[in-house]
Each structure stands twice: as C-alpha cells, then as structure tokens.
Design an enzyme around this catalytic site. Structure first.
Site, PDB file in Angstrom:
ATOM      1  N   PRO A  82       0.889  -1.226  -0.130  1.00 18.77           N
ATOM      2  CA  PRO A  82      -0.071  -0.128   0.014  1.00 18.77           C
ATOM      3  C   PRO A  82       0.959   1.200  -0.127  1.00 18.77           C
ATOM      4  CG  PRO A  82      -0.883  -1.530   1.541  1.00 18.77           C
ATOM      5  CD  PRO A  82       0.486  -2.151   1.079  1.00 18.77           C
ATOM      6  N   CYS A  83       0.503   2.267  -1.041  1.00 16.50           N
ATOM      7  CA  CYS A  83       1.462   3.196  -1.113  1.00 16.50           C
ATOM      8  C   CYS A  83       1.079   4.543  -0.426  1.00 16.50           C
ATOM      9  CB  CYS A  83       1.742   3.639  -2.705  1.00 16.50           C
ATOM     10  SG  CYS A  83      -0.052   3.889  -3.454  1.00 16.50           S
ATOM     11  N   GLN A  84      -0.177   4.686   0.232  1.00 16.89           N
ATOM     12  CA  GLN A  84      -0.480   6.020   0.594  1.00 16.89           C
ATOM     13  C   GLN A  84       0.390   6.708   1.600  1.00 16.89           C
ATOM     14  OE1 GLN A  84      -2.623   3.329   0.281  1.00 16.89           O
ATOM     15  NE2 GLN A  84      -4.024   4.081  -1.005  1.00 16.89           N
TER      16      GLN A  84
END
Length: 353
Positions: A82-84
């Site tokens: 997950p890149c958030q």
C-alpha cells in the site's frame, strides 16, 4: 520448461496478476488484507489460491500450509505494498503509519521461498523516504545480502502502453544473473511513436448518463451527480476545468485559490488520462470527467484506462470498485514486466553454444 509461478503479495483486485498472466506466467496465489478486493481477485483468478491476511499476521508456516507451489518451476514474488504513506496525493506526513513498513515484511517470505525473481511496484515517493534506512533502502540491502541482482527506476506508465500519466517506482530482481527494468515500449524513439490516448480505450463504450448503468458491458456504471454538478460539467469543455464556469457556479473554497484545477475537470480525448486515484469515478476528486458526456468516468472506463480487459469483472460497492481500480498496478505495465522477465529467464537458462 515449466512456466514461472507467481505469488502476488498485496495483490488487491489483481492488476499485477492480470498483467503477468497475460504475459504467460502462472499465478498460483494472491495475498491481501482487503476482503472486497479479495472477492474480485477470487472471481478473476479461480485457478489461484487467495489468502485474506494482513501480511504482518501471516507466518511462513501458515503460508506454506495454505499454498501449494511447484518447487521444480521458477518462482516470481510480486509485491505492491500500500502506497498511501508515500504518495503526493496527501501532503500530511504519516510517520506513524504502519503501512510504511509493510515492505519489510516481505523479507522473511523471500528468505523462506528464495524466488528466482522479485517484482516490486510502488509510488516514486517510496524512493525518497529515508533512502539509507527507509523501507526501500533496507529492502535493497536485504536483496544484496541474499545474492540478488536488481535494477530500480521511476517509470512513466504511458511509456509502456498505458493510456494514463502515472509515475511508478519499479524494482526487478533476479537470483539468476544481472537484470534490468525494461525499456519503454511507447513514445518517441520506440516502435510505437504515439502514446495511447483516452478515446482509443473508452470511445467505443455505449453512452450512459450520470447514475446510469449499461447492461451490455460489465461494470459500465457511472456515479450520480447533483443538479448543480450536472450544470457545472455541462459548461466544462473537453480538457476544461472549473475555471471555465461562470462565477456563480464556482465553489467558495476555489474563488481565491488558483491551484488544484484538475478537480471537476474533463479528460482530453487525444491524450493519456490523468493518474487515476482511488476516487477515480468522482468528478470532484480529480480530472475524471468524461471527455464528452456530462458525467464522471464509469467503473468500466476507469478499468480500461488501467488497461483491464472487459472480461475482468469487479465486485463491491461503487466506492469499493473505484478504490480497487485506483490502487491497482496498470495491467499492461505488469504485462511488459512479465514479458521482460520471461525473456531474461530464457536468456540465462538457454544452453551455451
């Protein structure tokens, strides 16, 4: 020769898996925390196992008991954590966000499986977070300690046949010898001089109004719009924005604000799309207005701009499907990576003359 097997960590709905399968690799398993994305993955990859786990709570023992992997075939581990925590979409620093360390969890699975290949994809911001001791720096040091060769670059998705301006960090690693990230397939100096554009990918879809769904095309459904937003988009030309509206239709928060002109904007027909986010079907969250129709992108249009085929069906609410699509690795980008890895494997395992 046995096909290269794939275990897709943080698989989401299956963008990477779809691209690697298109390239000829064999997807044997996906792992993700999101049950709604998992439902979509299961639907589209009935041949693969799916583990609905937070990787932090998944032991290598449970993994091995749950997934059968042919040890005689080469293995690729793919991962798009997950890149958030690293994206520029939100400017607030999230130093305490546990997702920033999910790439570290991959170390123990690599040690356990010793795959021939590793493919990691993320936002470019991952490279800038404490490169020396941050998650990417630690991962690169770990790869070196395990004997992997690797290459890492910031890529532009439209350079690889994706009709979307999307910058991504891609790392390819191999235990079989020096490896590189593939060269662009589209753009000046390539065999495909022209970039893929929006209209080529969505222009043939049946017209629908905001709030409507087309029964002939899976997931060709658009979100509803309020009367004022219908009026706003009707006054927005192709490629236009909120700056094209009369004063009385402008939002109070925008009247003295010159930035963020993509919100409420329409896409251009003859250009790649803006980067799709998890809110890619919302008119107010980016340049996601249809080029000619008075609505935002439909689920299917957003999926096409991520290069999903129409036989790839999405499950869940509208918001969930948009999130799945926005979080996905563009299918065609993953396919190019898969073809490149297959070529590399053929070269390093070919009999010497």
């Amino acid at each position: 020769m046995n096909r290269i097997n794939v275990v897709d960590f943080f698989c989401g709905c299956g963008g990477t898996s779809a691209g690697l399968r298109n390239a000829g690799l064999n997807v044997v398993a996906g792992i993700d925390l999101d049950p709604e994305a998992g439902a979509t993955f299961r639907l589209n990859f009935p041949e693969a196992a799916f583990l609905n786990y937070d990787i932090r709570n998944l032991s290598t023992q449970v993994f091995s008991q749950s997934i059968e992997i042919d040890a005689s075939a080469p293995l690729l581990i793919s991962a798009c954590a997950p890149c958030q925590p690293f994206t520029k979409q939100k400017t607030t620093q999230r130093k305490s966000d546990a997702r920033a360390f999910l790439l570290d969890e991959l170390h123990r699975f690599i040690e356990h499986l010793l795959p021939e290949y590793i493919l990691v994809e993320n936002v470019p911001g991952l490279q800038k977070i404490k490169m020396n001791d941050g998650p990417l720096g630690r991962f690169i040091k770990f790869l070196g300690s395990c004997g992997y060769s690797y290459d890492v670059k910031i890529l532009k998705s439209h350079d690889y046949g994706v009709p979307q301006i999307r910058h991504r960090l891609v790392l390819v690693a191999s235990k079989l010898g020096p490896v590189s990230v593939p060269s662009p397939t589209h753009g000046p100096g390539t065999a495909n001089e022209q970039y893929e554009d929006v209209w080529k990918w969505i222009g043939d879809l049946p017209e629908i109004a905001a709030g409507e769904e087309c029964a002939l095309i899976p997931n060709h459904r658009a979100a509803n719009l309020s009367p004022v937003n219908l009026q706003r988009i009707s006054l927005t030309p192709e490629g236009g924005s909120r700056l094209d509206w009369p004063e009385e239709l402008r939002l109070a928060c925008h009247k003295d604000h010159t930035g963020h002109t993509d919100v409420y904007g329409r896409l251009w027909k003859t250009r790649p799309a803006a980067a799709l986010s998890t809110r890619c079907i919302s008119l107010s969250n980016g340049r996601y207005g249809h080029p000619t129709q008075n609505r935002a992108l439909s689920i299917r249009e957003a999926a096409r701009l991520q290069t999903f085929s129409d036989d790839f069906a999405f499950l869940g609410s509208m918001n969930s499907m948009a999130r799945q699509i926005g979080n996905a690795v563009p299918v065609r980008l993953a396919e190019v990576m898969g073809l490149h890895i297959l070529e590399h494997h053929g070269n390093v395992t070919a009999p010497k003359a």
